[in-house]
Design a protein around this motif. Structure first.
Motif, PDB file in Angstrom:
ATOM      1  N   PHE A 163     -14.078   1.159  -7.935  1.00  0.00           N
ATOM      2  CA  PHE A 163     -13.671   1.431  -9.321  1.00  0.00           C
ATOM      3  C   PHE A 163     -14.779   1.051 -10.305  1.00  0.00           C
ATOM      4  N   LEU A 186      -7.909   4.419 -12.741  1.00  0.00           N
ATOM      5  CA  LEU A 186      -6.733   3.844 -12.076  1.00  0.00           C
ATOM      6  C   LEU A 186      -5.550   4.805 -12.015  1.00  0.00           C
ATOM      7  N   SER A 240      -6.398   7.645  -9.568  1.00  0.00           N
ATOM      8  CA  SER A 240      -6.462   7.193  -8.180  1.00  0.00           C
ATOM      9  C   SER A 240      -5.075   6.959  -7.624  1.00  0.00           C
ATOM     10  N   PHE A 241      -4.208   6.413  -8.470  1.00  0.00           N
ATOM     11  CA  PHE A 241      -2.856   6.118  -8.025  1.00  0.00           C
ATOM     12  C   PHE A 241      -2.149   7.406  -7.578  1.00  0.00           C
ATOM     13  N   ALA A 276      -3.817   8.774  -4.454  1.00  0.00           N
ATOM     14  CA  ALA A 276      -3.496   7.990  -3.257  1.00  0.00           C
ATOM     15  C   ALA A 276      -2.129   8.393  -2.710  1.00  0.00           C
ATOM     16  N   SER A 290      -5.280   4.118  -0.621  1.00  0.00           N
ATOM     17  CA  SER A 290      -5.673   3.602  -1.940  1.00  0.00           C
ATOM     18  C   SER A 290      -7.192   3.554  -2.074  1.00  0.00           C
ATOM     19  N   GLN A 291      -7.885   3.276  -0.981  1.00  0.00           N
ATOM     20  CA  GLN A 291      -9.348   3.237  -1.058  1.00  0.00           C
ATOM     21  C   GLN A 291      -9.946   4.637  -1.028  1.00  0.00           C
ATOM     22  N   ALA A 298      -8.773   7.377  -2.253  1.00  0.00           N
ATOM     23  CA  ALA A 298      -8.638   8.053  -3.546  1.00  0.00           C
ATOM     24  C   ALA A 298      -9.792   7.699  -4.471  1.00  0.00           C
ATOM     25  N   ILE A 299     -10.066   6.412  -4.631  1.00  0.00           N
ATOM     26  CA  ILE A 299     -11.133   6.019  -5.557  1.00  0.00           C
ATOM     27  C   ILE A 299     -12.505   6.215  -4.930  1.00  0.00           C
TER      28      ILE A 299
END
Lengths: 199, 553
Positions: free
Chosen positions: B137, B178, B181-182, B185, B220-221, B223-224
């Protein structure tokens, strides 16, 4: 203020900022996604596992190594030490003109042709090349097709029965163009074992 | 459907999606950076870290904040890796060795995400989450902050103020990265990307063996990793791993994620300088180079020259069946033209010329569309070079967006242009001269040279992808590439901020009939030409000895 004193003053701000962000981005964010996964998408979040007789026998997404006449064979795998090592994903990284790769490809081609009783010209490229992850769950429909007669004979089934299983376990790309078709070897072999009564 | 048609449809759908999204998303980002209001959570955060959000910084303080933050980040990430075995969620991982921990700390803080290690056997779940994901991020946010500071340099007049680094970082993270990404994800999760904290699953395979499957908070990783053009995945095989990129849909979605911010920032730029057409010109130059590279890559991969690929009957070595030759090259080009460095296929096993295209993509300086933020500021630097060259042709003092490009500006721009080539060529030269550098090479002949060239190109340009045949986990490569990443990131950034400061202090000159129209197609052509010629002239000799020589074998 010189650049150096400015730098020193900002170090404290930087540390405070990093700590706050670590809590938010490094704990709250992944754990929120984790919670949603464990509640809403349990199967996917835990690896799309396949159960049989009360055991985990594989994942829909991860290939396995098969040898012998009764199974459909997966692609060659370049994972470290043993093929299809789930904790050592990776490709061969051999270059397109590397003599070692040329030799490997030719050997594999001869071997696949011999095992399945087909001419070398019928062996498709995925049968003789290692995938990028070394864990590719799929083979091309063409590679499945040349294995049908061998597998049918070894399991005492008719080629038509086996061909129907292959068709059932072929994943077609969504909308026709998102990716390429592939036969899921683990699911296919599980179905095969069930049909031939060994599982 | 034939693979050729599949490829055409994929490109068409991707271009359409980006075309639809870039204007509204670019406008949204412009609002993020110009809004006078703080969100409630932001006000709370500013109080917690003791920052006055209304205070403005000149370029030196802005740069000092950036450097200070990066120093803290490198130290924190280094310690986290060294201490991971004593912390929660260690899943049995040992402490990362010092040279490796240094390399990885620098790698993630510089948005490079070069990975000497296999994630599944080196990094604990806590390191992946609280260390690597956090820098995925923040390093992306730092790049965007610098780009926005440069845009303010063009947009503002007679001021020293470039904004506030901490505010730009906070807003980029909380309002852009954020939330997106959320959502991303969750979409990845629904399509099969894993998200768990379980120990590796033991599988009793059908053939009677055992296999262990890794766990981890991957969605979660992932996505970003893509959205922030980072590229550092949880697994060694990166986006080729079925747990990171399980289907043809997730593949296209991940490519979209890694392109969406870089291709939308030109609209943000146009909005902030008050002339959307200037943004379109930058976007067009980026787009022309990207599509050119995509077409060239597909052409060579479908033709699959090279003895081994000819023997196999297709370029499938290092490619997944579900992605194949129709869906892998689009990712390869997009990841090397942004500074992502994620891979869905192994570049080292691409055709010689295909591998050459990935290197050429990176030596362009990651500008088409480039990394989050770094792509925009890189392209704006090249735009300054382009107006300078045009000014020389007609004998006029060059100007861009009403700002005079004088001696000071051109010195800064020249240093920027020289930094990465110096790091790449001297680094690769040094590695080839030393036995410590040569002994890591896997493939014989020109391909071996390409491996080393690729490594230094990737590190210095903060890409992070690899010709992974090179055994880069040695003290020599961990240190040399770590330094290349560090200088390749922060020297250009400081130069960009100095340029921004210099531009902001100027009073704009009024546009006249003699002013070069930098929104015209002619200028787009010049800009793309400058990008290709600068990189081409600098790197042609090295490329000729590596991928081009191999392609002629």
């Amino acid at each position: 203020m010189t650049a150096v004193t400015a730098l020193l003053r900002q170090l404290g701000t930087g540390l405070r900022f990093l700590l706050v962000m670590t809590v938010l981005l490094g704990l709250i964010y992944p754990l929120a996604v984790w919670a949603i996964g464990q509640i809403g998408f349990r199967d996917q979040a835990n690896g799309s596992l396949i159960h049989s007789n009360g055991q985990v026998v594989g994942s829909q997404l991860i290939g396995q190594e098969f040898s012998g006449t009764r199974w459909f064979h997966s692609r060659p795998s370049a994972t470290a030490t043993t093929p299809y090592d789930g904790l050592a994903s990776g490709g061969s990284n051999l270059g397109p003109t590397n003599p070692e790769l040329v030799k490997l490809v030719k050997e594999r081609k001869a071997e696949v042709a011999r095992q399945n009783g087909v001419p070398e010209s019928a062996v498709p490229p995925d049968a003789v090349t290692a995938s990028a992850s070394g864990l590719d769950p799929h083979i091309s429909p063409a590679y499945a097709d040349i294995q049908v007669n061998r597998v049918a004979r070894a399991n005492g089934l008719s080629p038509a029965q086996v061909r129907a299983l292959v068709a059932q376990h072929t994943d077609h790309p969504s909308l026709g163009f998102l990716g390429e078709p592939g036969v899921n070897v683990v699911e296919l072999n599980l179905a095969l074992a069930r049909l031939s009564g060994t599982r | 459907m034939s693979p050729g048609l599949t490829a055409v449809l994929l490109v068409a759908v991707l271009v359409t999606l980006l075309a639809v999204v870039h204007r509204p998303f670019g406008d949204y980002m412009a609002w993020v950076y110009t809004s006078e209001k703080d969100l409630k959570v932001e006000r709370w955060l500013y109080r917690a870290v003791r920052v006055n959000p209304r205070s403005q910084q000149g370029w030196t303080i802005y740069a000092a904040s950036l450097v200070a933050f990066s120093i803290v980040s490198v130290l924190f990430l280094y310690l986290l890796q060294r201490l991971q075995s004593f912390l929660p969620w260690s899943v049995g991982m040992k402490p990362v060795p010092p040279d490796g921990a240094f390399n990885t700390a620098v790698s993630f803080v510089t948005n490079t995400n070069w990975q000497w290690y296999s994630g599944e056997s080196t990094m604990s779940y806590l390191t992946q989450m609280a260390g690597l994901t956090v820098q995925n991020f923040l390093s992306a946010a730092v790049g965007m902050a610098v780009a926005i500071a440069l845009v303010r340099g063009f947009a503002r007049r007679k001021t020293r103020e470039l904004g506030n680094f901490w505010v730009d970082l906070t807003r980029t993270t909380l309002r852009i990265l954020l939330p997106l990404s959320f959502v991303a994800a969750i979409i990845l999760l629904a399509n099969g990307v894993i998200q768990n904290l379980a120990d590796p699953t033991t599988v009793h395979t059908l053939a009677g063996a055992t296999q262990h499957l890794p766990g981890g908070n991957v969605a979660s990783q992932e996505a970003i990793k893509d959205l922030g053009t980072n590229g550092g995945g949880p697994f060694n095989a990166n986006s080729a791993h079925p747990f990171e990129n399980p289907t043809g849909f997730t593949n296209l979605f991940e490519i979209f994620l890694l392109l969406v911010i870089p291709f939308s920032l030109p609209a943000t730029f146009g909005r902030m300088v008050g002339n959307l057409k200037q943004g379109y010109a930058i976007l067009a130059a980026m787009g022309v180079i990207w599509i050119g590279a995509v077409v060239a890559m597909y052409a060579v991969e479908f033709a699959h020259p090279g003895a081994a690929l000819q023997a196999a009957g297709g370029a499938l070595e290092g490619k997944e069946t579900r992605l194949g030759v129709s869906s892998s090259p689009l990712f390869a080009v997009s990841t090397t033209l942004t500074s992502t460095g994620a891979v869905n296929s192994m570049h080292s096993s691409y055709t010689a010329l295909g591998g050459g295209i990935t290197i050429f993509d990176m030596v362009l300086g990651e500008v088409a569309p480039g990394g989050t933020g770094s792509g925009l500021y890189g392209m704006l630097i090249l735009a300054v070079v382009a107006v300078f060259v045009a000014g020389l042709m007609v004998g006029r003092t060059p100007e861009y967006l009403g700002k005079k490009i004088g001696a000071r500006e051109m010195k800064l721009v020249s240093l920027y242009i020289l930094t990465t080539p110096a790091l790449v060529l001297m680094g690769a030269g040094l590695a080839l001269a030393l036995s410590a550098g040569r002994s890591s090479i896997l493939n014989p002949g020109p391909h071996g040279l390409s491996e080393v060239l690729y490594a230094f190109t990737s590190a210095s340009n903060n890409n992070g992808s690899a010709f992974a045949g090179l055994s880069a986990n040695t003290p020599f490569y961990n240190t040399a590439l770590g330094l290349a990443m560090l200088f390749g990131r922060f020297v250009p950034m400081v130069l960009v901020l100095a340029l921004a400061g210099s531009l902001a202090s100027q009073k704009p000159v009024p546009e006249t009939a003699g002013t070069l129209r930098t929104q015209s197609p002619l200028f787009v052509g010049m800009l793309a030409g400058v990008a290709i010629i600068v990189a081409g002239l600098t790197f042609f000799p090295a490329l000729a000895l590596g991928p081009i020589a191999e392609g002629l074998l």
